[in-house]
Enzyme design. Structure first.
Site, PDB file in Angstrom:
ATOM      1  N   HIS A  21       0.872  -1.194   0.000  1.00  9.78           N
ATOM      2  CA  HIS A  21       0.000   0.000   0.000  1.00  9.78           C
ATOM      3  C   HIS A  21       0.899   1.230   0.000  1.00  9.78           C
ATOM      4  O   HIS A  21       1.530   1.548   1.010  1.00  9.78           O
ATOM      5  CB  HIS A  21      -0.898   0.006   1.242  1.00  9.78           C
ATOM      6  CG  HIS A  21      -1.800   1.209   1.327  1.00  9.78           C
ATOM      7  ND1 HIS A  21      -3.126   1.101   1.668  1.00  9.78           N
ATOM      8  CD2 HIS A  21      -1.585   2.539   1.122  1.00  9.78           C
ATOM      9  CE1 HIS A  21      -3.681   2.306   1.662  1.00  9.78           C
ATOM     10  NE2 HIS A  21      -2.760   3.197   1.341  1.00  9.78           N
ATOM     11  N   HIS A  23       1.549   5.413  -1.639  1.00 10.24           N
ATOM     12  CA  HIS A  23       1.175   6.600  -2.419  1.00 10.24           C
ATOM     13  C   HIS A  23       2.434   7.175  -3.055  1.00 10.24           C
ATOM     14  O   HIS A  23       3.354   7.588  -2.339  1.00 10.24           O
ATOM     15  CB  HIS A  23       0.542   7.662  -1.521  1.00 10.24           C
ATOM     16  CG  HIS A  23      -0.725   7.194  -0.882  1.00 10.24           C
ATOM     17  ND1 HIS A  23      -1.959   7.365  -1.467  1.00 10.24           N
ATOM     18  CD2 HIS A  23      -0.947   6.521   0.271  1.00 10.24           C
ATOM     19  CE1 HIS A  23      -2.894   6.838  -0.689  1.00 10.24           C
ATOM     20  NE2 HIS A  23      -2.305   6.305   0.368  1.00 10.24           N
ATOM     21  N   LYS A 107      -9.289  -0.442  -5.670  1.00  8.64           N
ATOM     22  CA  LYS A 107      -9.305   0.229  -4.378  1.00  8.64           C
ATOM     23  C   LYS A 107     -10.682   0.812  -4.075  1.00  8.64           C
ATOM     24  O   LYS A 107     -11.223   1.547  -4.893  1.00  8.64           O
ATOM     25  CB  LYS A 107      -8.258   1.344  -4.383  1.00  8.64           C
ATOM     26  CG  LYS A 107      -8.289   2.250  -3.168  1.00  8.64           C
ATOM     27  CD  LYS A 107      -7.690   1.582  -1.954  1.00  8.64           C
ATOM     28  CE  LYS A 107      -7.907   2.448  -0.717  1.00  8.64           C
ATOM     29  NZ  LYS A 107      -6.689   2.648   0.044  1.00  8.64           N
ATOM     30  N   HIS A 144     -10.272   0.838   2.080  1.00  8.75           N
ATOM     31  CA  HIS A 144     -10.049   1.833   3.134  1.00  8.75           C
ATOM     32  C   HIS A 144     -11.212   1.685   4.092  1.00  8.75           C
ATOM     33  O   HIS A 144     -12.332   2.100   3.791  1.00  8.75           O
ATOM     34  CB  HIS A 144      -9.973   3.257   2.566  1.00  8.75           C
ATOM     35  CG  HIS A 144      -9.689   4.282   3.623  1.00  8.75           C
ATOM     36  ND1 HIS A 144      -8.500   4.961   3.699  1.00  8.75           N
ATOM     37  CD2 HIS A 144     -10.424   4.700   4.683  1.00  8.75           C
ATOM     38  CE1 HIS A 144      -8.519   5.762   4.766  1.00  8.75           C
ATOM     39  NE2 HIS A 144      -9.689   5.626   5.371  1.00  8.75           N
ATOM     40  N   HIS A 182      -4.321  -0.791   6.119  1.00  6.64           N
ATOM     41  CA  HIS A 182      -3.864   0.018   7.259  1.00  6.64           C
ATOM     42  C   HIS A 182      -4.772  -0.141   8.473  1.00  6.64           C
ATOM     43  O   HIS A 182      -5.365   0.818   8.951  1.00  6.64           O
ATOM     44  CB  HIS A 182      -3.685   1.490   6.887  1.00  6.64           C
ATOM     45  CG  HIS A 182      -4.761   2.105   6.017  1.00  6.64           C
ATOM     46  ND1 HIS A 182      -6.096   2.005   6.309  1.00  6.64           N
ATOM     47  CD2 HIS A 182      -4.685   2.820   4.871  1.00  6.64           C
ATOM     48  CE1 HIS A 182      -6.787   2.639   5.395  1.00  6.64           C
ATOM     49  NE2 HIS A 182      -5.960   3.128   4.509  1.00  6.64           N
ATOM     50  N   ASP A 255       1.590   2.626   3.502  1.00  9.07           N
ATOM     51  CA  ASP A 255       0.750   3.828   3.361  1.00  9.07           C
ATOM     52  C   ASP A 255       1.614   5.085   3.425  1.00  9.07           C
ATOM     53  O   ASP A 255       1.140   6.141   3.864  1.00  9.07           O
ATOM     54  CB  ASP A 255      -0.359   3.870   4.422  1.00  9.07           C
ATOM     55  CG  ASP A 255      -1.495   4.810   4.035  1.00  9.07           C
ATOM     56  OD1 ASP A 255      -1.530   5.264   2.859  1.00  9.07           O
ATOM     57  OD2 ASP A 255      -2.337   5.103   4.886  1.00  9.07           O
TER      58      ASP A 255
HETATM   59  O1  DOR Z   1      -3.027   9.281   5.968  1.00  6.54           O
HETATM   60  C1  DOR Z   1      -3.465   9.014   4.853  1.00  6.54           C
HETATM   61  N1  DOR Z   1      -2.975   9.619   3.743  1.00  6.54           N
HETATM   62  N2  DOR Z   1      -4.451   8.148   4.750  1.00  6.54           N
HETATM   63  C2  DOR Z   1      -5.076   7.924   3.593  1.00  6.54           C
HETATM   64  O2  DOR Z   1      -5.978   7.118   3.573  1.00  6.54           O
HETATM   65  C3  DOR Z   1      -4.722   8.684   2.376  1.00  6.54           C
HETATM   66  C4  DOR Z   1      -3.340   9.159   2.441  1.00  6.54           C
HETATM   67  C5  DOR Z   1      -3.043  10.184   1.384  1.00  6.54           C
HETATM   68  O3  DOR Z   1      -3.316   9.951   0.207  1.00  6.54           O
HETATM   69  O4  DOR Z   1      -2.512  11.245   1.724  1.00  6.54           O
HETATM   70 ZN    ZN Z   2      -3.281   5.134   1.778  1.00  6.68          ZN
END
Ligand code: DOR
Ligand code: ZN
Length: 352
Positions: A21, A23, A107, A144, A182, A255
């Protein structure tokens, strides 16, 4: 699929880890952060919450190209792409993208749950036909797991989601392979442990380390604010127990969610902890403190591929214990600095 783990008190060689997971964002931010993940990890499940979100197979393919272009030539790192489920998602498009190896998962964001989730799902019955098709084709759903009802206390949103949303979905579509992402509560750990099949969970690095006091006691710490928000200490302990247990249903999804300091340090700051750089050092510290270094490989490198039906990475990484490792406190990007997660204790393990 035997363990590659080789251990002495201050050295551990394990199959190369994956991040289930992650970003990576896009543009300048992606250029700055993607190489850090590619340094240690073999593969990562890439979150689709761009603006606008990655909803079609074609958009996922184009995003994958942009990620590869942000990495040095010949980097063996493989981004595993996802599509963002909306109430308009076309199951045929998902099926083609899955068949062609473009996407690894889909997702589900409840509408409004977190950063860039406005296009998410409000009416879960509307996506049921798509979920049934995904179950048929063996395409996993990453979830999520928080309700967005403003009447539900933010610290209860994960537990309520399990009862009000996840249990009904799994009952109606029992063959759907689900990853509860998460997880932050004992409730979620118990729910996954009690399940018979088609359910696993990812655990982040930061949720193994911080509880809600870290965010709120002695002054507000925006860099520890993420979603789902960290809970009480007893929940953090439950997450550590799950991670170090060797149970194949719990694996790493960092995450890692970079935001510039300018976007974190606002009256209404963004949610996310940026852990891509020091995740392996943080995890080793947690597992070592628990006397469970022998379970680290399962968590970072074996359980995830097994659940996704993939082979572990063939190459290895070696962790070495020594004097505390220095990490930069931030990474510079063309959009501004991004603060690196500070675990609050020295890190003695580094990736060789
Ligand atoms: O803390 C987080 N940041 N939780 C999420 O679900 C999204 C993520 C983000 O994209 O910044
Ligand atoms: Zn995330």
């Amino acid at each position: 699929m035997g363990s590659m783990s080789k251990q002495s008190p201050d050295r551990l060689t394990i199959a190369r880890p994956d991040d289930w997971h992650l970003h990576l964002r896009d543009g300048a931010m992606m250029q700055a952060v993607a190489p850090h993940t590619a340094n240690h990890f073999g593969r990562a499940i890439i979150m689709p919450n761009l603006v606008p979100p990655v909803v079609t197979g074609a958009q996922a393919a184009a995003y994958r190209e942009r990620i590869m272009a942000a990495l040095p030539d010949g980097t063996p790192f493989r981004p595993l792409m996802t599509c963002y489920l909306t109430e308009e998602t076309d199951a045929d498009d998902l099926e083609i993208a899955h068949r062609d190896g473009i996407i690894t998962a889909v997702k589900l964001y409840p509408a409004g749950a977190t950063t860039n989730s406005a296009s998410g799902v409000s009416d879960f019955d509307k996506v049921r036909p798509v979920l049934e098709r995904m179950a048929d084709m063996g395409l996993p759903l990453c979830v999520h797991g928080e309700v967005t009802d403003p009447n539900i206390d933010i610290f209860d949103r994960e537990a309520v989601f399990i009862d009000k949303v996840l249990k009904p979905i799994r009952k109606k579509v029992p063959d759907l392979k689900v990853i509860m992402e998460h997880v932050t509560t004992q409730n979620a750990v118990d729910y996954v442990r009690d399940s018979r099949s088609n359910l696993a969970a990812t655990i982040t690095t930061h949720h193994l380390i911080i509880n809600r006091n870290h965010i709120l006691a002695g002054g507000i710490k925006p860099h520890y604010y993420c979603l789902p928000v960290a809970k009480r200490e007893k929940h953090r302990i439950a997450l550590v127990q799950a991670a170090i247990s060797g149970d194949k249903r719990f694996f790493l999804g960092t995450d890692s969610a970079p935001h510039t300091d300018a976007n974190k340090l606002l009256p209404c700051g963004c949610a996310g902890c940026f852990t891509a750089i020091n995740t392996m050092s943080c995890l080793a510290e947690v597992f070592d403190a628990a006397g469970k270094m022998d379970k680290l490989e399962n968590f970072t490198s074996l359980a995830g591929p097994r659940y996704y039906g993939l082979e572990p990475n063939e190459d290895t990484v070696t962790l070495v214990k020594g004097d505390p490792v220095d990490y930069p406190d931030h990474v510079d990007t063309a959009d501004g600095p991004v603060t690196v997660f500070n675990p609050g204790f020295p890190l003695h393990w580094r990736v060789e």
